[in-house]
Design a protein around this motif. Sequence first.
Motif, PDB file in Angstrom:
ATOM      1  N   LYS A  10      -6.154  -1.376  -9.030  1.00 28.06           N
ATOM      2  CA  LYS A  10      -6.358  -0.388  -9.562  1.00 28.06           C
ATOM      3  C   LYS A  10      -5.936   1.001  -8.674  1.00 28.06           C
ATOM      4  O   LYS A  10      -5.106   2.067  -8.208  1.00 28.06           O
ATOM      5  CB  LYS A  10      -6.608  -0.058 -11.009  1.00 28.06           C
ATOM      6  N   ALA A  11      -7.458   1.460  -7.707  1.00 26.72           N
ATOM      7  CA  ALA A  11      -7.063   2.139  -7.076  1.00 26.72           C
ATOM      8  C   ALA A  11      -6.170   2.495  -5.875  1.00 26.72           C
ATOM      9  O   ALA A  11      -6.140   3.447  -5.803  1.00 26.72           O
ATOM     10  CB  ALA A  11      -8.396   2.656  -6.863  1.00 26.72           C
ATOM     11  N   GLN A  12      -6.797   0.980  -5.703  1.00 22.95           N
ATOM     12  CA  GLN A  12      -5.383   0.607  -4.232  1.00 22.95           C
ATOM     13  C   GLN A  12      -4.249  -0.302  -4.300  1.00 22.95           C
ATOM     14  O   GLN A  12      -4.036  -0.854  -3.264  1.00 22.95           O
ATOM     15  CB  GLN A  12      -6.557  -0.284  -3.073  1.00 22.95           C
ATOM     16  N   LEU A  13      -3.419   0.085  -5.777  1.00 27.18           N
ATOM     17  CA  LEU A  13      -2.735  -0.680  -5.530  1.00 27.18           C
ATOM     18  C   LEU A  13      -1.157  -0.646  -4.456  1.00 27.18           C
ATOM     19  O   LEU A  13      -0.874  -1.813  -4.144  1.00 27.18           O
ATOM     20  CB  LEU A  13      -2.371  -0.803  -7.180  1.00 27.18           C
ATOM     21  N   SER A  14      -1.090   0.484  -4.097  1.00 28.95           N
ATOM     22  CA  SER A  14      -0.083   0.779  -3.208  1.00 28.95           C
ATOM     23  C   SER A  14      -0.465  -0.339  -1.694  1.00 28.95           C
ATOM     24  O   SER A  14       0.509  -0.976  -1.114  1.00 28.95           O
ATOM     25  CB  SER A  14       0.375   2.118  -3.266  1.00 28.95           C
ATOM     26  N   ALA A  15      -1.204  -0.350  -1.216  1.00 29.28           N
ATOM     27  CA  ALA A  15      -2.188   0.019   0.173  1.00 29.28           C
ATOM     28  C   ALA A  15      -2.011  -1.980  -0.201  1.00 29.28           C
ATOM     29  O   ALA A  15      -1.891  -2.819   0.989  1.00 29.28           O
ATOM     30  CB  ALA A  15      -3.770  -0.123   0.091  1.00 29.28           C
ATOM     31  N   ALA A  16      -2.631  -2.677  -1.320  1.00 29.78           N
ATOM     32  CA  ALA A  16      -2.896  -4.191  -1.556  1.00 29.78           C
ATOM     33  C   ALA A  16      -1.251  -4.832  -2.442  1.00 29.78           C
ATOM     34  O   ALA A  16      -0.932  -5.748  -0.394  1.00 29.78           O
ATOM     35  CB  ALA A  16      -3.731  -4.071  -2.551  1.00 29.78           C
ATOM     36  N   VAL A  17      -0.542  -4.174  -2.445  1.00 32.29           N
ATOM     37  CA  VAL A  17       1.229  -4.640  -2.026  1.00 32.29           C
ATOM     38  C   VAL A  17       2.077  -4.586  -1.072  1.00 32.29           C
ATOM     39  O   VAL A  17       2.230  -5.670  -0.887  1.00 32.29           O
ATOM     40  CB  VAL A  17       1.884  -3.639  -2.709  1.00 32.29           C
ATOM     41  N   SER A  18       1.726  -3.584  -0.179  1.00 26.96           N
ATOM     42  CA  SER A  18       1.651  -3.522   1.464  1.00 26.96           C
ATOM     43  C   SER A  18       1.577  -4.652   2.275  1.00 26.96           C
ATOM     44  O   SER A  18       2.110  -5.660   2.778  1.00 26.96           O
ATOM     45  CB  SER A  18       1.316  -2.619   2.206  1.00 26.96           C
ATOM     46  N   GLU A  19       0.274  -5.218   2.287  1.00 31.33           N
ATOM     47  CA  GLU A  19      -0.139  -6.284   2.877  1.00 31.33           C
ATOM     48  C   GLU A  19      -0.125  -7.531   2.046  1.00 31.33           C
ATOM     49  O   GLU A  19       0.002  -8.669   2.887  1.00 31.33           O
ATOM     50  CB  GLU A  19      -2.463  -5.945   2.397  1.00 31.33           C
ATOM     51  N   ALA A  20       0.154  -7.361   0.498  1.00 27.21           N
ATOM     52  CA  ALA A  20       0.409  -8.386   0.432  1.00 27.21           C
ATOM     53  C   ALA A  20       2.500  -9.036   0.821  1.00 27.21           C
ATOM     54  O   ALA A  20       2.652  -9.756   1.503  1.00 27.21           O
ATOM     55  CB  ALA A  20       0.828  -8.704  -0.754  1.00 27.21           C
ATOM     56  N   GLU A  21       3.312  -7.901   1.130  1.00 23.68           N
ATOM     57  CA  GLU A  21       3.976  -7.552   1.784  1.00 23.68           C
ATOM     58  C   GLU A  21       3.995  -8.366   3.004  1.00 23.68           C
ATOM     59  O   GLU A  21       5.023  -8.820   3.253  1.00 23.68           O
ATOM     60  CB  GLU A  21       4.879  -6.590   1.501  1.00 23.68           C
ATOM     61  N   SER A  22       3.278  -7.543   3.922  1.00 24.83           N
ATOM     62  CA  SER A  22       3.215  -8.214   5.314  1.00 24.83           C
ATOM     63  C   SER A  22       2.712  -9.604   5.291  1.00 24.83           C
ATOM     64  O   SER A  22       2.465 -10.111   6.480  1.00 24.83           O
ATOM     65  CB  SER A  22       2.623  -7.914   5.638  1.00 24.83           C
ATOM     66  N   GLY A  23       2.619 -10.338   4.486  1.00 23.10           N
ATOM     67  CA  GLY A  23       2.553 -12.300   4.317  1.00 23.10           C
ATOM     68  C   GLY A  23       0.991 -12.225   4.013  1.00 23.10           C
ATOM     69  O   GLY A  23       1.068 -13.462   4.350  1.00 23.10           O
ATOM     70  N   ASN A  24       0.101 -11.801   3.808  1.00 24.65           N
ATOM     71  CA  ASN A  24      -1.519 -11.668   3.203  1.00 24.65           C
ATOM     72  C   ASN A  24      -1.644 -12.371   1.827  1.00 24.65           C
ATOM     73  O   ASN A  24      -0.749 -11.656   1.737  1.00 24.65           O
ATOM     74  CB  ASN A  24      -1.944 -10.573   3.877  1.00 24.65           C
ATOM     75  N   LYS A  25      -2.373 -12.990   1.674  1.00 27.72           N
ATOM     76  CA  LYS A  25      -2.896 -13.365   0.659  1.00 27.72           C
ATOM     77  C   LYS A  25      -3.651 -13.062  -0.061  1.00 27.72           C
ATOM     78  O   LYS A  25      -5.181 -12.607   0.808  1.00 27.72           O
ATOM     79  CB  LYS A  25      -3.006 -14.476   0.305  1.00 27.72           C
ATOM     80  N   ILE A  26      -4.078 -12.007  -1.081  1.00 25.95           N
ATOM     81  CA  ILE A  26      -5.215 -11.958  -1.959  1.00 25.95           C
ATOM     82  C   ILE A  26      -5.659 -11.942  -2.992  1.00 25.95           C
ATOM     83  O   ILE A  26      -4.930 -11.923  -4.255  1.00 25.95           O
ATOM     84  CB  ILE A  26      -5.076  -9.799  -2.085  1.00 25.95           C
ATOM     85  N   VAL A  27      -6.885 -12.504  -3.111  1.00 31.45           N
ATOM     86  CA  VAL A  27      -7.422 -13.230  -4.144  1.00 31.45           C
ATOM     87  C   VAL A  27      -8.216 -11.530  -5.033  1.00 31.45           C
ATOM     88  O   VAL A  27      -9.210 -11.001  -4.993  1.00 31.45           O
ATOM     89  CB  VAL A  27      -8.390 -13.769  -4.005  1.00 31.45           C
TER      90      VAL A  27
END
Length: 80
Positions: A10-27
């Motif tokens: 919730k606090a870092q949603l924008s950064a997490a979405v950017s990381e997923a866009e670059s190809g990383n998977k986040i659990v």
Amino acid sequence: MKQISIQDLKAQLSAAVSEAESGNKIVITRHNQPVAKLVPAHPQHEHRGKDVGKRGIGAALKRGTRIPYLEVLLEDRGRR
């Protein structure tokens, strides 16, 4: 694969979405238990062919062909 709690997400949603866009998977975890995955929306390995981007857009049919275009189009649309 990176793990992140729902609260941190919730606090870092924008950064997490950017990381997923670059190809990383986040659990995404709740109480250290995996509950969801954030993955890229588009496949990483998309086959586009060897000639993609080498030529411009061309006509589907050559000029001078004797096809009654309008009749074929109207027939296809059920208006004839």
